[in-house]
Write a protein that holds these residues in place. Sequence first.
Motif, PDB file in Angstrom:
ATOM      1  N   VAL A 131      -0.803  -1.554  -7.237  1.00  0.00           N
ATOM      2  CA  VAL A 131      -2.047  -2.281  -6.988  1.00  0.00           C
ATOM      3  C   VAL A 131      -1.843  -3.788  -7.146  1.00  0.00           C
ATOM      4  CG1 VAL A 131      -4.387  -2.621  -7.876  1.00  0.00           C
ATOM      5  CG2 VAL A 131      -3.459  -0.329  -7.701  1.00  0.00           C
ATOM      6  N   ILE A 145     -11.740   0.980  -0.711  1.00  0.00           N
ATOM      7  CA  ILE A 145     -11.292   2.361  -0.528  1.00  0.00           C
ATOM      8  C   ILE A 145     -10.311   2.724  -1.647  1.00  0.00           C
ATOM      9  CG2 ILE A 145     -11.724   2.672   1.956  1.00  0.00           C
ATOM     10  CD1 ILE A 145      -8.708   2.126   2.361  1.00  0.00           C
ATOM     11  N   PRO A 146     -10.539   3.876  -2.268  1.00  0.00           N
ATOM     12  CA  PRO A 146      -9.714   4.226  -3.430  1.00  0.00           C
ATOM     13  C   PRO A 146      -8.381   4.842  -3.048  1.00  0.00           C
ATOM     14  CG  PRO A 146     -11.467   5.825  -3.149  1.00  0.00           C
ATOM     15  CD  PRO A 146     -11.606   4.861  -2.040  1.00  0.00           C
ATOM     16  N   VAL A 147      -7.567   4.083  -2.331  1.00  0.00           N
ATOM     17  CA  VAL A 147      -6.240   4.583  -1.956  1.00  0.00           C
ATOM     18  C   VAL A 147      -5.218   3.733  -2.677  1.00  0.00           C
ATOM     19  CG1 VAL A 147      -4.607   4.919  -0.076  1.00  0.00           C
ATOM     20  CG2 VAL A 147      -7.019   5.318   0.308  1.00  0.00           C
ATOM     21  N   ARG A 148      -4.287   4.353  -3.358  1.00  0.00           N
ATOM     22  CA  ARG A 148      -3.257   3.531  -4.021  1.00  0.00           C
ATOM     23  C   ARG A 148      -1.937   3.609  -3.273  1.00  0.00           C
ATOM     24  NH1 ARG A 148      -0.246   6.882  -7.731  1.00  0.00           N
ATOM     25  NH2 ARG A 148      -1.084   8.959  -7.600  1.00  0.00           N
ATOM     26  N   PHE A 204       0.821  -1.198   0.000  1.00  0.00           N
ATOM     27  CA  PHE A 204       0.000   0.000   0.000  1.00  0.00           C
ATOM     28  C   PHE A 204       0.863   1.259   0.000  1.00  0.00           C
ATOM     29  CE2 PHE A 204      -4.481  -0.999   1.291  1.00  0.00           C
ATOM     30  CZ  PHE A 204      -5.027  -0.080   0.421  1.00  0.00           C
TER      31      PHE A 204
END
Lengths: 344, 301
Positions: free
Chosen positions: A270, A339-342, A265
């Motif tokens: 991804v 959750i849109p966290v890259r 993370f």
Amino acid sequence: MSQMVDLKRIWKVLTRILIIIFFVTAVILSGSFFADLMKGPSLVFVLLGGVGMALMGFSAREIGAAFKYAAWGPDGKESLQDSAYFWEAAARNFLMLGVLGAFISFVTALGSSSGGLANIALKMSESFLPAVYGMILGVICFVPVLKLTGELSKHPLQEPSEALEKPGEKAFKILRLENIIGYALFIAVVGWTIISSLSQYDAHRPLNPLEVFIYWPSILVVLGGTIVLVMFIGDAAAGRSFTLSFALTGLIGSLMAFVQTLISFSSRGVKDVASAMTFIISSCFIALLGMMLVGIPLEDRTIKTGKNKKQLTLSRIAWYVFPLVALILLIFAFVTVLIPVRKV
Amino acid sequence: MKKEDSDKFEIDDLLKQTLKDDLPPELENSMKKQLILFRKKMEQPELQRREEANRALRRLFHGGGLKWMQWMLKKQVLAPASIIMVVLGAVLQITNPSSVLAESISLLKTSIIVSDRVSHAESMECSIEMPAENEQYYEYFIQWLSPSLTRVQVKKPNQDIIKTMWISDDKITIADHATNTLRKVEKVNQIDAPEFHHALRLLSPLDLVEQMEGKWRLKQYKQHGDSERGTFTVAIPEENTILELTVDLCTFLPTSLKKFLADSNEESDEGKILMNVNFKWNKSIAPQLMLPKITKGSSCA
């Protein structure tokens, strides 16, 4: 006098049935709130799987006696302890089946392509319903345990003089017909659920179920680790070492992958996050399946009544803690995917 | 005492002297245990039945056909094999093996990030080409600055712009450059000009997100080697079409979108591309472009 007692018991049972009918009617009439929580196939999976697991570990006579004592009350202290153990095992089985069902539904939801992202997210949320059913059924099965152990505490049993079975006696526990039926039912229920759920995985590409549920790195780590631990612990025929080993390797594997997910993370892409999450899901799934298919039925057939009672403490930790940790990790996977966290 | 009786006693004595009870204690204990076990078996037929079954099982395992299994179950073989399994599993995990489940997670996770980035975009410019529609061959140029400021230009290939549409807070203005007229409509669904038909689905980033979340069936996600681009393949079953959405993996914003017929081979069958869209994101757009005005023969600026 005995007629009066019988009449009282009949009234007791009737009252319970009425309460259940009242509860079910209330749920049906309540409308959409409970309707959202209803998912027939998941309930059938947990129920049939529970029946299969009960048959895998107990004889028909023991199951019948447990139902009889739960409904009508005990008539002997020895069988009372057997019944209490059966109901505890049933509660544990439902709990574990619920978590296993949640994993299967979650994997299915991940691959579901119909209805766009919104529908996939909805399906992923619904995948936790089997865990809810498992917990509800587990609590229902735990009621007789409390009742029967209450009876036991009033009239404590003397510890059997021969506390442990001889290794030679338990090395080869012969399967009864109902045990074999139980294994067949369990394998059929899990297999059917996996195959039927994968039919909605991708309409354009026929998938081999093994492609989705078998992830070689986690299988090698969990199975290899289990074999090593079983050899160290010994006494494989008793099942306890299998239960503990599957739980421990599943836990270690999934926690390692959990750390890998966090690292991916923060510093990788991804693809690495997906790989680590696949390891978490797969190792929890394999470890749960191993516990339920190998360790627990053997243990149920070996540990009955007060025998080996002290050894049950570790097994109980494995039975309850590992599924709970697996469920928490599944929730983590759900949050991580949605959750849109890259990169942090 | 009779003679017969005295003979019996003599024999007894003789036997007692010959077979003296002088066995070592451990042997005697073992014999006693076997005797107790034998009695138990006689009393409990169930135990006897099990013991027989056990013996049958043991015989089965000692049979020649299963010797390899015995060999495999030896600790000397099993221990190193299981350690190799663990190490192999760990090494495989480090090398990121391909897996259907990992691909699904990757596809879903990336599309959720793209959806989030698109919905938070500050501005969008996209040019739409529709090569396959022979008679209705239009090109569109959409500039979106905010939900209240959008400009759409329509032109035919190698020709001037024929129509421009401005969408602002409370009104939609359409300029016909051929006739030099301005027309106003209240809502997007009231636009009857067929030229704008294909552009209406991509009027804003939120329209794109809405389609991603509601209509598109995610099929595949490919990352192009070490390059910073990834491509989604998406199906739209209602239209029997397939979309290829290429994403910049630095910004997670789409760079291009291609639409094919579902039964065409998108790599070789270039002729069947139904729509080709190129995106530019978060570029500064001059606010004066958003003011409705008639300019005959204007170009896509």
